[in-house]
Write an enzyme that holds these catalytic residues in place. Structure first.
Site, mmCIF file in Angstrom:
data_model
loop_
_atom_site.group_PDB
_atom_site.id
_atom_site.type_symbol
_atom_site.label_atom_id
_atom_site.label_comp_id
_atom_site.label_asym_id
_atom_site.label_seq_id
_atom_site.Cartn_x
_atom_site.Cartn_y
_atom_site.Cartn_z
ATOM 1 C CD GLU A 34 -2.605 -1.224 2.630
ATOM 2 O OE1 GLU A 34 -2.242 -0.513 3.574
ATOM 3 O OE2 GLU A 34 -3.514 -2.059 2.715
ATOM 4 C CE LYS A 91 5.829 4.973 6.858
ATOM 5 N NZ LYS A 91 5.298 6.232 7.335
ATOM 6 N NE ARG A 127 -2.348 3.525 12.433
ATOM 7 C CZ ARG A 127 -1.541 2.489 12.626
ATOM 8 N NH1 ARG A 127 -0.267 2.674 12.896
ATOM 9 N NH2 ARG A 127 -2.008 1.271 12.539
ATOM 10 N NE ARG A 142 1.800 7.074 15.824
ATOM 11 C CZ ARG A 142 2.483 6.822 14.710
ATOM 12 N NH1 ARG A 142 2.189 7.461 13.607
ATOM 13 N NH2 ARG A 142 3.439 5.963 14.707
ATOM 14 C CD GLU A 162 -0.723 8.230 8.197
ATOM 15 O OE1 GLU A 162 -1.040 7.441 9.113
ATOM 16 O OE2 GLU A 162 0.298 8.922 8.235
ATOM 17 N NE ARG A 215 8.226 0.448 16.665
ATOM 18 C CZ ARG A 215 7.725 1.435 15.923
ATOM 19 N NH1 ARG A 215 7.586 1.277 14.616
ATOM 20 N NH2 ARG A 215 7.373 2.569 16.472
ATOM 21 C CE LYS A 266 8.970 2.434 10.102
ATOM 22 N NZ LYS A 266 8.652 3.322 11.186
HETATM 23 P P1 AMP Z 1 6.270 5.389 11.056
HETATM 24 O O1 AMP Z 1 5.455 6.480 11.674
HETATM 25 O O2 AMP Z 1 7.426 5.898 10.239
HETATM 26 O O3 AMP Z 1 6.658 4.309 12.031
HETATM 27 O O4 AMP Z 1 5.370 4.654 9.962
HETATM 28 C C1 AMP Z 1 4.225 3.972 10.307
HETATM 29 C C2 AMP Z 1 3.025 4.872 10.125
HETATM 30 O O5 AMP Z 1 2.716 5.056 8.750
HETATM 31 C C3 AMP Z 1 1.757 4.294 10.672
HETATM 32 O O6 AMP Z 1 1.689 4.463 12.063
HETATM 33 C C4 AMP Z 1 0.686 5.084 9.934
HETATM 34 O O7 AMP Z 1 0.412 6.274 10.655
HETATM 35 C C5 AMP Z 1 1.370 5.464 8.632
HETATM 36 N N1 AMP Z 1 0.775 4.864 7.424
HETATM 37 C C6 AMP Z 1 0.620 5.509 6.265
HETATM 38 N N2 AMP Z 1 0.069 4.721 5.333
HETATM 39 C C7 AMP Z 1 -0.135 3.504 5.914
HETATM 40 C C8 AMP Z 1 -0.671 2.270 5.449
HETATM 41 N N3 AMP Z 1 -1.095 2.105 4.191
HETATM 42 N N4 AMP Z 1 -0.721 1.233 6.330
HETATM 43 C C9 AMP Z 1 -0.286 1.375 7.602
HETATM 44 N N5 AMP Z 1 0.225 2.531 8.086
HETATM 45 C C10 AMP Z 1 0.315 3.597 7.256
#
Ligand code: AMP
Length: 570
Positions: free
Chosen positions: A250, A252, A257, A272, A302, A419, A425
């Site tokens: 998907e 990102k 969130r 979150r 998101e 986690r 990601k």
């Molecule tokens: P990070 O904040 O860098 O740890 O990345 C994870 C975050 O990406 C998640 O907590 C979501 O807020 C965001 N996110 C964006 N798009 C997606 C998606 N398609 N699936 C899951 N999380 C996503």
């Protein structure tokens, strides 16, 4: 139960740093703790309500100083002086109470219920005379207690208990105290905590010694639930290797969130950090009502900003101000519109979907959401085993101004608060980190009166341990500008959190989470993390992220190694 017993427990827990010893000490206490006193479980971690509840004590250092002053008959500036010297208001309260007790003899017994009753009144107070009322409630307790109780009462009030007790230790202690097979019980207890965010409810069921009872705690609509968190993969190949083929890929999205609950007409959105932000995002309520089907559900999504004219997606920092905004909400709704990208569903029409496979959950999303671009859509997704196709999708996500992609195992369940290794990601360069500000220096010249340089820290190995990793002064504006944070704003946020002052330097209670980019990570003896960021630059206030989600030493090291790999292979 008397408060002295709890204060003694805090004292015993802080007398050792060894986890197993802490578990033994706590176990004895939990064994005698009755069901009726279960709310003590909140106090153990410094709270007065379950984690999902937004009400926090929220007493500033200044009010605590006034309360100590009033209850011990010491001038407020004397209290402040003392505090600056030893850096712990709890200890100050302890010492000054001791002094006072030598001259007066009376001391009353205070029960835990009385403490909780008074503390729980604090967040309810509003409007005129609030400070005086708060002081009244606090000094009523402080004047009656012993020095040790005073210490922990003050530390609880300012949200800095300093007993080194983690939720995970409480979990393992519950498992050891009440179950025959603590290892197995520990993971069941963790699940119950993640589903309910209510330690007292978990304690009550754990006390029965029957693991089955823990399953009684379910996801509930209207009660915020922790988001599932992702790990990093170096690239698409590594992602496929870890997850197996095929998997879901998907966009990102670079937003924040939003977990959306709906039960008939009632719609609530949480960040979150479990904060209720429904009022700040009236359009979300409209979109859910108009473009989704189903009586009740919980969606994970998101929210991403876009330019209302060009329709181009905007980076997170442009819309971050919407999260805390209390006024002019409608203006902001027009000026900084968001699109909701739904990527998961946790509950649907009376049934929890947490243990259903992701592919099933994703099908339900498709069924209940009608795509309305720039309003609400099912997150852009492909299901593939083809690396080339995945690479093309990745490139498209970047071209669309998004951060990268998420790769997800199709069979995986939803694990709130964890986690997980089944959601990864993938981003182009790992040159950004979420960190917390733990110190600052006041500026000179044009920047005098403001804090102008900031000490950044990552998470250490132990809970509550933050290790310095660099100093930052760029990326922040002197003058106000759209989407920018100013020195003045940041200084105002940080000033109430100062714990120590020495000349131009101040130490700051870790609370303000920010995102930074940097040029490089180096090994360094100058900071106690062992790492230093070269040229860190402020990009955003992460007022949506809890402290528990900032980068830890592992992540820093991983980014360091990744950058080395990139140098080697171009
Ligand atoms: P990070 O904040 O860098 O740890 O990345 C994870 C975050 O990406 C998640 O907590 C979501 O807020 C965001 N996110 C964006 N798009 C997606 C998606 N398609 N699936 C899951 N999380 C996503």
């Amino acid at each position: 139960m008397i408060y002295k017993k709890l204060a003694q427990l805090y004292e015993n827990l802080s007398s050792t740093t060894k986890r197993l010893e802490k578990i033994d000490i706590l176990s004895k206490f939990l064994n005698i703790l009755s069901k009726e006193n279960k709310d003590v479980m909140y106090l153990l971690l410094g709270d007065i309500y379950p984690e999902y509840d937004e009400r926090r004590i929220g007493i500033s250092n200044q009010i605590a100083i006034k309360a100590i002053s009033k209850s011990t008959g010491t001038e407020a500036n004397e209290v402040t002086k003392h505090w600056k010297k030893i850096g712990d208001l709890g200890k100050v309260a302890e010492e000054l109470t001791k002094k006072k007790k030598q001259s007066t003899l009376h001391s009353h017994i205070i029960t835990i219920e009385k403490v909780l009753t008074n503390l729980r009144k604090l967040p309810e107070l509003e409007g005129k005379g609030t400070v005086a009322k708060k002081l009244g409630l606090i000094t009523e307790l402080l004047t009656s207690v012993s020095p040790i109780e005073a210490k922990y009462l003050i530390r609880t009030l300012i949200g800095d208990l300093r007993i080194g007790l983690k939720e995970a230790t409480v979990r393992d202690c519950l498992a050891k105290t009440f179950f025959k097979d603590p290892k197995e019980a520990s993971s069941k207890i963790q699940k119950a905590i993640d589903r309910s965010n209510d330690l007292a409810a978990v304690f009550e069921l754990a006390k029965t010694g029957k693991a089955k009872n823990l399953e009684k705690l379910h996801v509930e609509i209207g009660k915020p639930i922790k988001a599932m968190l992702a790990q990093k993969a170096k690239d698409i190949k590594a992602g496929f290797k870890a997850l197996g083929k095929p998997c879901a890929i998907e966009y990102k999205y670079d937003g924040f969130r939003l977990i959306i609950h709906k039960q008939y007409e009632k719609i609530i959105c949480f960040t979150r950090s479990l904060e209720n932000v429904t009022k700040q995002f009236p359009e979300v309520v409209k979109y859910i009502k108009k473009y989704t089907k189903g009586n009740s559900f919980i969606l994970d999504s998101e929210a991403v900003g876009f330019d209302s004219k060009t329709k181009e997606y905007q980076p997170f920092q442009n819309i971050s101000q919407r999260i805390r905004r209390k006024y002019n909400i409608e203006d902001l709704e027009k000026k900084l519109p968001i699109e909701i990208n739904v990527f998961d569903i946790l509950y649907y029409n009376g049934e929890s979907l947490l243990s259903k496979p992701f592919e099933k959950r994703t099908k339900i999303i498709k069924k209940i959401i009608k795509n309305h671009p720039y309003k609400i859509i099912h997150a852009k997704q492909i299901i593939t085993k083809n690396e080339k196709r995945a690479e093309e999708f990745y490139k498209k996500a970047l071209k669309d101004n998004q951060e990268g992609i998420m790769m997800k195992n199709l069979k995986a369940e939803y694990n709130p608060g964890s986690r997980v290794g089944h959601m990864l990601k993938v981003k182009p360069t790992e040159k950004d980190l979420d960190l917390v500000i733990t110190g600052a220096e006041y500026g000179a010249g044009k920047r005098s009166g403001w804090m102008s340089s900031f000490i950044l820290s990552c998470k250490g190995k132990n809970k509550g341990e933050y290790l310095e990793i660099g100093k930052m002064g760029t990326g922040i504006n002197e003058k106000e500008a759209e989407g920018k944070v100013t020195f003045d704003q940041l200084s105002k946020l940080l000033t109430p959190l100062i714990t120590k002052e020495k000349g131009k330097r101040v130490e700051i209670k870790p609370k303000i989470v920010i995102s930074v980019t940097y040029q490089e990570i180096q090994k360094s003896p100058n900071y106690n993390s062992g790492w230093a960021l070269r040229f860190p630059r402020f990009t955003a206030l992460r007022n949506d992220k809890p402290l528990s989600e900032i980068a830890d030493l592992e992540e820093v090291k991983r980014d360091f190694l990744n950058q080395k790999r990139n140098w080697k292979y171009g």
